[in-house]
Design an enzyme around this catalytic site. Structure first.
Site, PDB file in Angstrom:
ATOM      1  N   GLU A   1      71.952 138.124  37.682  1.00  0.00           N
ATOM      2  CA  GLU A   1      73.074 139.004  37.336  1.00  0.00           C
ATOM      3  C   GLU A   1      72.703 140.483  37.406  1.00  0.00           C
ATOM      4  O   GLU A   1      73.443 141.288  37.953  1.00  0.00           O
ATOM      5  CB  GLU A   1      73.649 138.644  35.967  1.00  0.00           C
ATOM      6  CG  GLU A   1      74.298 137.253  35.906  1.00  0.00           C
ATOM      7  CD  GLU A   1      75.401 137.035  36.936  1.00  0.00           C
ATOM      8  OE1 GLU A   1      75.869 138.015  37.545  1.00  0.00           O
ATOM      9  OE2 GLU A   1      75.790 135.860  37.138  1.00  0.00           O
TER      10      GLU A   1
ATOM     11  N   ALA B   1      85.189 136.081  37.762  1.00  0.00           N
ATOM     12  CA  ALA B   1      85.107 135.249  38.963  1.00  0.00           C
ATOM     13  C   ALA B   1      83.815 134.445  38.915  1.00  0.00           C
ATOM     14  O   ALA B   1      82.968 134.685  38.046  1.00  0.00           O
ATOM     15  CB  ALA B   1      85.117 136.124  40.210  1.00  0.00           C
ATOM     16  N   MET B   2      83.679 133.504  39.848  1.00  0.00           N
ATOM     17  CA  MET B   2      82.513 132.620  39.837  1.00  0.00           C
ATOM     18  C   MET B   2      82.053 132.331  41.257  1.00  0.00           C
ATOM     19  O   MET B   2      82.854 131.997  42.124  1.00  0.00           O
ATOM     20  CB  MET B   2      82.889 131.321  39.096  1.00  0.00           C
ATOM     21  CG  MET B   2      81.787 130.288  39.063  1.00  0.00           C
ATOM     22  SD  MET B   2      80.333 130.890  38.132  1.00  0.00           S
ATOM     23  CE  MET B   2      79.038 130.030  39.012  1.00  0.00           C
ATOM     24  N   GLU B   3      80.738 132.425  41.444  1.00  0.00           N
ATOM     25  CA  GLU B   3      80.134 132.408  42.773  1.00  0.00           C
ATOM     26  C   GLU B   3      79.815 131.026  43.331  1.00  0.00           C
ATOM     27  O   GLU B   3      78.886 130.892  44.134  1.00  0.00           O
ATOM     28  CB  GLU B   3      78.846 133.240  42.724  1.00  0.00           C
ATOM     29  CG  GLU B   3      77.676 132.621  41.906  1.00  0.00           C
ATOM     30  CD  GLU B   3      77.558 133.107  40.466  1.00  0.00           C
ATOM     31  OE1 GLU B   3      78.582 133.563  39.918  1.00  0.00           O
ATOM     32  OE2 GLU B   3      76.461 133.021  39.893  1.00  0.00           O
ATOM     33  N   ASN B   4      80.539 129.961  42.965  1.00  0.00           N
ATOM     34  CA  ASN B   4      80.266 128.616  43.484  1.00  0.00           C
ATOM     35  C   ASN B   4      80.000 128.656  44.986  1.00  0.00           C
ATOM     36  O   ASN B   4      80.721 129.308  45.731  1.00  0.00           O
ATOM     37  CB  ASN B   4      81.466 127.705  43.238  1.00  0.00           C
ATOM     38  CG  ASN B   4      82.044 127.882  41.856  1.00  0.00           C
ATOM     39  OD1 ASN B   4      81.376 127.613  40.877  1.00  0.00           O
ATOM     40  ND2 ASN B   4      83.268 128.399  41.779  1.00  0.00           N
TER      41      ASN B   4
ATOM     42  N   GLU C   1      79.419 127.148  35.373  1.00  0.00           N
ATOM     43  CA  GLU C   1      78.380 127.977  34.781  1.00  0.00           C
ATOM     44  C   GLU C   1      78.803 128.341  33.354  1.00  0.00           C
ATOM     45  O   GLU C   1      79.963 128.719  33.156  1.00  0.00           O
ATOM     46  CB  GLU C   1      78.168 129.253  35.588  1.00  0.00           C
ATOM     47  CG  GLU C   1      76.960 130.019  35.092  1.00  0.00           C
ATOM     48  CD  GLU C   1      76.690 131.317  35.874  1.00  0.00           C
ATOM     49  OE1 GLU C   1      77.405 131.603  36.844  1.00  0.00           O
ATOM     50  OE2 GLU C   1      75.750 132.015  35.486  1.00  0.00           O
TER      51      GLU C   1
ATOM     52  N   HIS D   1      80.440 141.377  44.585  1.00  0.00           N
ATOM     53  CA  HIS D   1      79.483 140.796  43.629  1.00  0.00           C
ATOM     54  C   HIS D   1      79.349 139.290  43.844  1.00  0.00           C
ATOM     55  O   HIS D   1      78.235 138.771  43.989  1.00  0.00           O
ATOM     56  CB  HIS D   1      79.956 141.102  42.199  1.00  0.00           C
ATOM     57  CG  HIS D   1      79.077 140.545  41.129  1.00  0.00           C
ATOM     58  ND1 HIS D   1      78.125 141.306  40.479  1.00  0.00           N
ATOM     59  CD2 HIS D   1      78.984 139.296  40.597  1.00  0.00           C
ATOM     60  CE1 HIS D   1      77.494 140.547  39.589  1.00  0.00           C
ATOM     61  NE2 HIS D   1      78.002 139.325  39.644  1.00  0.00           N
ATOM     62  N   GLU D   2      80.456 138.576  43.879  1.00  0.00           N
ATOM     63  CA  GLU D   2      80.372 137.110  44.016  1.00  0.00           C
ATOM     64  C   GLU D   2      79.811 136.733  45.383  1.00  0.00           C
ATOM     65  O   GLU D   2      79.009 135.803  45.499  1.00  0.00           O
ATOM     66  CB  GLU D   2      81.741 136.457  43.798  1.00  0.00           C
ATOM     67  CG  GLU D   2      82.435 136.809  42.478  1.00  0.00           C
ATOM     68  CD  GLU D   2      81.576 136.648  41.231  1.00  0.00           C
ATOM     69  OE1 GLU D   2      80.663 135.805  41.225  1.00  0.00           O
ATOM     70  OE2 GLU D   2      81.814 137.394  40.255  1.00  0.00           O
TER      71      GLU D   2
HETATM   72  N1  B3K Z   1      78.259 133.987  37.194  1.00  0.00           N
HETATM   73  C1  B3K Z   1      79.581 134.162  36.694  1.00  0.00           C
HETATM   74  C2  B3K Z   1      79.660 134.232  35.201  1.00  0.00           C
HETATM   75  C3  B3K Z   1      79.684 132.926  34.526  1.00  0.00           C
HETATM   76  C4  B3K Z   1      79.969 133.085  33.043  1.00  0.00           C
HETATM   77  C5  B3K Z   1      79.812 131.828  32.311  1.00  0.00           C
HETATM   78  N2  B3K Z   1      80.197 131.966  30.920  1.00  0.00           N
HETATM   79  C6  B3K Z   1      80.250 135.364  37.280  1.00  0.00           C
HETATM   80  C7  B3K Z   1      79.350 136.425  37.769  1.00  0.00           C
HETATM   81  O1  B3K Z   1      78.623 137.064  37.052  1.00  0.00           O
HETATM   82  O2  B3K Z   1      79.327 136.636  38.946  1.00  0.00           O
HETATM   83 ZN    ZN Z   2      77.363 137.694  38.672  1.00  0.00          ZN
END
Ligand code: B3K
Ligand code: ZN
Length: 867
Positions: A321, A263-266, A122, A298-299
């Site tokens: 978000e 963090a990242m929600e993959n 992302e 959150h994730e």
């Molecule tokens: N969705 C990601 C953020 C990605 C940022 C890319 N530059 C984390 C979050 O907001 O949960």
């Molecule tokens: Zn987020």
């Protein structure tokens, strides 16, 4: 030159994707990627369009359509992607590329962290992995196969569920993963490396057993229990509050040290900055514990708000978000103190988002254009976005909001949608006109709400005259009125609340109610008000606006004692402190005694909880004070604020010492214990300002005796800003104790970078050569350079411009390999117009110096908009 992308230019994708098959042959500096993707013409889009695939920073090896190798006559490749003309209605495209994870220091796409492979896609990182329509409205189920050296990478992970695995010759092995849920490329993830995991189980309320795993390098395996417990709490909470269950059989979190954000929600495979996973009482503060729980939540919550229902395009970012921040705020509020959580969120919003809204990067929560989307992961999109979601909650009530959410998921599960779809679901589920809400998405700027009260003793009526306006921002100077819920109460001189009877309504509504402000000017008349009241306005911060009411210092002191709304008791304390600072800046010391008297009352008020006491005792930050001035002098602000802290500490010394001693006996990690520690450490931070032997000895004793990081860190931070012999002792002891814990060392770098003592800039520069510092690691850069630039106003704004020159130099160095981090850092120089003229010119000169260099689109956008 970077192109501007406009919301109004959105077009449906010409081709949809039915399936994606990715095959990775992992090698540190030459990873082969073969993607086999089944495309189908989008019946909703115009016929006869060519196929566009995003792609950058890759070596293209071959392209085949339905098994037929294409030649360079059949397609054209540019720096940003590939175009293929004349494709059939339905076809499979197989593309082979080669990428270099080892050389990827942008930490976007596939890269290496600590000898392991990981990804961050992302917003637009998937295009650094293969040629693909890298846009969130193209969704498909993914199957991923990877091969790697087994000894170096015993663990091979991707989204979804594991399908198969096996051994290969030459010490290599392979694994295949399948994610049955259609997803956009930005949610793809791959991790490979030498990792261990902790495992747990979760039984969903719809009767399924989920395996939970947190992966980390072996030496941190004992630090994952809090993250795991937080994950289970988040899963339960989402079931109970929103009826949302997890959908795969496996949920994984991987902690990595090199990560551009939190963090990242993959899907099924969240990747985390390790600082938001690891915790033990010795290494993490109470605030760290709460933050880890919130970000794990959150994730996880993104699995529904973001993944199952995603964004049509990146202009809709706040759809996922803002909503997910609102959900994580509620999660924390339900589990801990709701009042404290609200105060902390509003403090963040007012300090950072209000400043953003007043500066050159101001944008609506749904921007109309961008040059680089990574620049729009902002406090506006996130925190103001969450406030806008909260407006629905306030307007519709908890049940009405839930009905809206249920309808949103019923309508849009598996789709990529827009903020209008969210508004429509809230509206239709509640059968209410919400058209005016749209303005919160389209207009930037912080609305100003001016309230004036007229009391008529004869009629026993109290009239509130309310007017709203919104300052001009880059996207427009003409603003339409917002829909603003204004929650309020009226207090009589004895502190009792007036039952609120609005003229024209039949029944009174209790002592607190929400008025709907829709027009530029409106009047509300309350009847049966026997005595002149004092209004308590914007309770709970019922809308993200700036309130203007002519409260006196005595009014604020009164509200601090008597308001039934704890948020507004805090807001009154902040206002009083801010007014005192502004008076001091104008050479008037008269309100200082009112403030000190009010704080004395706070300290000794038996009816006020420890956490709320702590919040009320904290003065507005130097940045907040500067933001409230027209041509701020950061040096003077620092000097006067420090003097005020000394005066408060001197006046309240015995109360603070008594409280400190009383709270020092607290142990454990319950909410009560954490709140007590917070108050104790606020007292400590005042006492150290006295700078005498006894005070410094007290702080050092706490440093030495602490059995938890909260107390150790609070003492270290206090000493780091104090010119006493204990300072060096504490810094050296902390370094010796923690030099092998990277995340703990960030605290050590941070307190030194935040110090207002002379020589701090030179010291920061020398710390860049410390063996634990690494400019390639974003956590280190944020801890040392970021703290200096963003949390040390008096030194950053040194009158000779040395702070600006240092930060500009660092931005240029960082931009060469990590534009996202550089682009965060350069924002420190952005609000040059709000500083006094001499410094303002120096800041502008550094922005100009950056602008003259070769830059990433990320930094270019911020700098060009600032100038
Ligand atoms: N969705 C990601 C953020 C990605 C940022 C890319 N530059 C984390 C979050 O907001 O949960
Ligand atoms: Zn987020």
């Amino acid at each position: 030159m970077q192109q501007t992308v406009y919301l109004k230019d959105y077009q449906l994708p010409a081709y949809l994707v039915d399936t994606v098959y990715l095959d990775f042959s992992l090698q540190p500096s030459a990873t082969g990627v073969v993607s086999s993707v089944r495309y189908r013409r989008n019946p909703a889009a115009a016929a006869g369009e060519s196929l566009w695939l995003d792609g950058q920073d890759m070596e293209l090896l071959s392209v085949a359509l339905d098994g037929q190798e294409l030649t360079t006559d059949d397609y054209s490749v540019s720096e940003s992607g590939m175009r293929i003309e004349n494709v059939p209605e339905c076809f499979e495209l197989t593309i082979a590329t080669r990428i270099n994870p080892e050389a990827n220091k942008s930490l976007e796409g596939l890269y290496r962290s600590g000898g392991n492979y990981c990804t961050q896609c992302e917003a637009e990182g998937f295009r650094k992995i293969t040629y693909y329509p890298d846009r969130p409205d193209v969704m498909a189920p993914f199957t991923v196969r990877m091969t790697a050296d087994k000894a170096e990478n015993p663990v091979l992970l991707s989204n979804g569920n594991p399908v198969a695995q096996g051994e290969l010759d030459g010490g290599r092995h392979w694994a295949e993963w399948r994610d049955p849920f259609a997803k956009p490329g930005y949610l793809f993830a791959l991790v490979a490396g030498d990792l261990q995991c902790v495992e747990d189980q979760f039984h969903t309320s719809d009767g399924r057993d989920i395996t939970l795993r947190i992966y980390t390098e072996a030496h941190h395996i004992d630090h994952c229990a809090h993250a795991m417990a937080s994950l289970k709490r988040a899963m339960r909470w989402d079931e109970q509050r929103f009826g949302l269950c997890y959908d795969l059989d496996l949920f994984m979190v991987v902690a990595v040290d090199d990560f551009n954000m939190g963090a990242m929600e993959n899907k099924g495979l969240n990747i985390f900055n390790s600082r938001l996973v690891f915790a033990s009482p010795e290494t993490a503060t109470d605030d760290d514990y709460i933050a880890i729980e919130a970000v794990i939540g959150h994730e996880y919550f993104h699995n529904w708000t973001g993944n199952r229902v995603t964004c049509r395009d990146w202009f809709q970012l706040s759809l996922k978000e803002g909503l997910t921040v609102f959900r994580d705020q509620e999660f924390t509020a339900d589990l801990h103190s709701r009042a404290v959580k609200r105060i902390e969120d509003v403090r963040l919003l007012r300090s950072h988002q209000f400043a953003e809204d007043a500066g050159p990067m101001a944008h609506p929560i749904r921007p109309a254009s961008y040059m680089e989307i990574n620049n729009f992961y902002t406090v506006t999109v996130y925190e103001k976005g969450a406030e806008v979601v909260r407006l629905y909650h306030t307007l519709l009530g908890s049940d009405g909001f839930r009905r809206g959410m249920d309808l949103y998921f019923r309508r849009h599960d598996g789709q990529a949608v827009s903020t209008e779809d969210f508004l429509a679901a809230m509206r239709d589920a509640n059968d209410i006109d919400l058209a005016q809400m749209q303005r919160w998405y389209d207009q930037a700027g912080t609305p100003k709400l001016v309230v004036r009260m007229a009391y008529d003793e004869q009629d026993a009526t109290c009239t509130l005259h309310v007017s709203q306006s919104c300052p001009a921002t880059p996207e427009s100077s003409e603003k339409q009125p917002f829909l603003i819920p204004l929650t309020l109460g009226l207090l009589l001189p004895d502190g009792k609340a007036v039952p609120l009877q609005l003229a024209g309504e039949e029944v009174a509504s209790g002592s607190s109610r929400t008025l709907l402000v829709r027009e530029a000017e409106q009047e509300f008349v309350f009847t049966g008000v026997r005595e002149q009241p004092l209004p308590s306005l914007l309770r709970g911060f019922s809308a993200p606006v700036e309130l203007d009411y002519p409260y006196t210092a005595t009014d604020d002191a009164f509200l601090m004692r008597h308001d039934e709304d704890s948020f507004n008791r805090w807001a009154a304390a902040q206002r009083l402190a801010m007014r005192t600072m502004q008076a001091l800046l104008a050479g008037d010391t008269s309100s200082e005694v009112v403030l000190i008297d009010a704080l004395h009352h706070v300290l000794t008020d038996a009816g006020l909880g420890a956490a709320l006491k702590a919040e009320a005792l904290l003065l507005p930050s130097e940045a907040d004070i500067a933001e409230a001035c027209s041509a701020a002098d950061p040096g003077l602000i620092h000097q006067l604020r420090e003097q005020l802290r000394v005066n408060i500490a001197a006046a309240l010394r015995s109360e603070m010492e008594a409280l400190y001693r009383q709270l020092s006996t607290v142990t454990g990690f319950s909410d009560e214990a954490m709140q007590a520690r917070k108050l104790k450490n606020v007292c400590l931070s005042y006492l150290v300002r006295l700078g005498d032997k006894a005070a410094c000895a007290l702080v050092y004793a706490q440093f030495e005796q602490a059995d938890n990081m909260t107390d150790q860190y609070a003492a270290l931070a206090a000493l780091a800003d104090c010119d006493c012999p204990e300072r060096e002792l504490a810094l050296a002891a902390f370094e010796a104790q923690w030099r092998h814990e990277a995340n703990v060392m960030d605290k050590w770098f941070g307190v030194q970078a935040a110090s207002s003592l002379p020589g701090t800039l030179e010291h920061v520069q020398s710390l860049m050569a410390h063996p634990c510092f690494d400019a390639r690691n974003p956590n280190k850069v944020r801890a040392l350079i970021g703290t200096f630039a963003m949390r040390n106003p008096s030194v950053f704004h040194a009158a000779d411009g040395s702070g600006y020159a240092f930060v500009a130099e660092q931005v240029l160095l960082l931009d060469a390999f990590n534009p996202q981090v550089a682009s965060r850092m350069v924002r420190a120089l952005m609000n040059w117009k709000r500083i006094e003229p001499a410094r303002s010119a120096l800041m502008r000169a550094q922005l100009q110096r950056i602008n003259d260099a070769e830059l990433s689109p990320d930094v270019r956008e911020i700098v060009s908009k600032s100038l």
